[in-house]
Scaffold this motif. Structure first.
Motif, PDB file in Angstrom:
ATOM      1  N   UNK A 126       0.877  -1.202  -0.009  1.00 52.70           N
ATOM      2  CA  UNK A 126      -0.139   0.055  -0.008  1.00 52.70           C
ATOM      3  C   UNK A 126       0.864   1.334  -0.055  1.00 52.70           C
ATOM      4  N   UNK A 127       0.652   2.171  -1.097  1.00 46.70           N
ATOM      5  CA  UNK A 127       1.240   3.600  -0.984  1.00 46.70           C
ATOM      6  C   UNK A 127       0.420   4.424  -0.423  1.00 46.70           C
ATOM      7  N   UNK A 128      -0.796   4.388  -0.936  1.00 46.31           N
ATOM      8  CA  UNK A 128      -1.960   5.195  -0.357  1.00 46.31           C
ATOM      9  C   UNK A 128      -3.007   4.458  -0.031  1.00 46.31           C
ATOM     10  N   UNK A 129      -3.519   4.967   1.295  1.00 48.29           N
ATOM     11  CA  UNK A 129      -4.847   4.392   1.827  1.00 48.29           C
ATOM     12  C   UNK A 129      -5.842   5.107   1.877  1.00 48.29           C
ATOM     13  N   UNK A 130      -6.942   4.708   1.540  1.00 51.70           N
ATOM     14  CA  UNK A 130      -8.303   5.627   1.367  1.00 51.70           C
ATOM     15  C   UNK A 130      -9.540   4.592   1.644  1.00 51.70           C
ATOM     16  N   UNK A 131     -10.601   5.026   2.349  1.00 47.19           N
ATOM     17  CA  UNK A 131     -11.767   3.939   2.661  1.00 47.19           C
ATOM     18  C   UNK A 131     -12.367   4.437   3.900  1.00 47.19           C
ATOM     19  N   UNK A 132     -13.315   3.557   4.087  1.00 48.98           N
ATOM     20  CA  UNK A 132     -14.457   3.798   5.058  1.00 48.98           C
ATOM     21  C   UNK A 132     -14.422   2.558   5.921  1.00 48.98           C
ATOM     22  N   UNK A 133     -14.712   2.894   7.330  1.00 52.82           N
ATOM     23  CA  UNK A 133     -14.986   1.710   8.096  1.00 52.82           C
ATOM     24  C   UNK A 133     -16.712   2.169   8.903  1.00 52.82           C
ATOM     25  N   UNK A 134     -17.532   1.349   8.705  1.00 51.52           N
ATOM     26  CA  UNK A 134     -18.856   1.443   9.292  1.00 51.52           C
ATOM     27  C   UNK A 134     -19.319   0.292  10.101  1.00 51.52           C
ATOM     28  N   UNK A 135     -20.369   0.713  10.872  1.00 51.53           N
ATOM     29  CA  UNK A 135     -20.595  -0.131  11.825  1.00 51.53           C
ATOM     30  C   UNK A 135     -22.321  -0.266  11.826  1.00 51.53           C
ATOM     31  N   UNK A 136     -22.761  -1.378  11.898  1.00 52.82           N
ATOM     32  CA  UNK A 136     -24.227  -1.909  12.014  1.00 52.82           C
ATOM     33  C   UNK A 136     -24.574  -2.145  13.393  1.00 52.82           C
ATOM     34  N   UNK A 137     -25.487  -1.698  14.019  1.00 57.27           N
ATOM     35  CA  UNK A 137     -25.976  -2.041  15.544  1.00 57.27           C
ATOM     36  C   UNK A 137     -26.816  -3.418  15.290  1.00 57.27           C
ATOM     37  N   UNK A 138     -26.500  -4.472  15.847  1.00 57.71           N
ATOM     38  CA  UNK A 138     -27.617  -5.559  15.798  1.00 57.71           C
ATOM     39  C   UNK A 138     -28.780  -5.450  16.422  1.00 57.71           C
ATOM     40  N   UNK A 139     -30.112  -5.708  16.095  1.00 59.17           N
ATOM     41  CA  UNK A 139     -31.159  -5.757  16.826  1.00 59.17           C
ATOM     42  C   UNK A 139     -31.085  -6.422  18.280  1.00 59.17           C
TER      43      UNK A 139
END
Length: 305
Positions: free
Chosen positions: A117-130
């Motif tokens: 990896x030279x460049x890091x680009x992204x998202x981290x998302x969470x989903x709450x479980x019912x």
């Protein structure tokens, strides 16, 4: 609905800078949760990072840490991350590929950007479980969605259904998760479920949602009741955004550190189990110690809804 009414219904959620990952922290821009809004459907957490030059920032190195009561969604635009967890999973997170980890009763994992990896680009998302599913067993899924061509762009649907494509990945509540790319100057109108509330997280470009302009790293929120969403790219370069959705949760949750619970006792017990080395298992192959849990707040935790 006219454009003036449309503009009035879009809630703009600005990001805040947050260090991620303990002593080797990298900076991320967080739009969920915040004081004005905690959830969009079951989506309860959204971090956006990069594009970061690894030679400058040092990349991502998040030591083993625990989760309960949630699912993590990792999605990259550029770079590569090595995921290890206490199920024994070793998976590479790459652009356009979904990595979905279910914490449930308890799991721990590490995330490290690779030497490729030279460049890091992204998202981290969470989903709450019912509530009825939040104690489910831990799990991990990897899925590579197809690219669906639109008139004016394209979309990758990694959870739920959109633009005639449906992800095969099972979720515990109805959800929508998709990467949307718009051509320069393009407007795209998408048919959506009117029972869903929606959020559009702008990654790049000069983008408007339902007539309201959104800056990069900002999230625009729309409540239930719409059967279409109109997104416009006002720039002369391609634009990218993440579209998230789901029916309103209707549940109150407690979020603290990496845990989603319902009571303070849930959180306190999870912290105790992590610090005692029980319940969460072990990440094999990470060259370092797990992250210690921070101290609990001295005041009662407030639920989010």
């Amino acid at each position: 609905m006219n454009e003036t009414q449309a503009e009035a219904t879009v809630e703009i959620l600005p990001p805040r800078d947050v260090p991620l990952g303990g002593p080797r922290a990298m900076n991320v821009r967080r739009t969920l949760p915040q004081r004005s809004r905690s959830l969009i459907g079951a989506w309860c957490f959204a971090d956006y990072y990069g594009p970061d030059e690894i030679a400058v920032t040092g990349g991502m190195d998040v030591a083993p840490h625990p989760h309960i009561g949630l699912q993590t969604v990792s999605w990259l635009f550029k770079g590569e991350i090595e995921h290890r967890d206490s199920l024994g999973t070793l998976s590479m997170i790459r652009p356009g590929e979904l990595n979905l980890m279910t914490g449930g009763h308890g799991i721990c994992h590490s995330e490290v950007s690779t030497a490729n990896t030279d460049v890091l680009h992204g998202v981290q998302l969470w989903v709450a479980l019912p509530d009825q599913c939040r104690d489910t067993g831990p799990d991990f899924h990897h899925y590579v969605p197809q690219t669906t061509t639109l008139d004016g762009g394209d979309v990758k649907v990694f959870l739920g259904s959109l633009a005639g494509d449906t992800s095969p990945v099972t979720t515990f509540t109805p959800l929508l998760g998709a990467e949307l790319r718009l051509d320069p100057g393009a407007t795209v109108t998408l048919a959506v479920d009117p029972a869903f509330e929606h959020g559009l997280l702008v990654i790049s470009g000069d983008v408007s949602l339902a007539g309201t302009r959104l800056s990069p790293s900002h999230l625009g929120y729309l409540p239930i009741g719409r059967d279409t969403l109109t997104v416009t790219n006002h720039s002369d370069a391609p634009a990218v955004a993440m579209l998230l959705g789901g029916p309103p949760s209707g549940e109150e949750i407690l979020m603290w550190w990496n845990f989603v619970g319902r009571t303070q006792e849930d959180i306190e017990k999870a912290r105790e189990d992590w610090m005692n080395g029980t319940r969460f298992g072990e990440v094999i192959g990470y060259p370092g110690d797990p992250l210690p849990a921070p101290e609990l707040p001295r005041v009662p935790m407030k639920p989010r809804s």
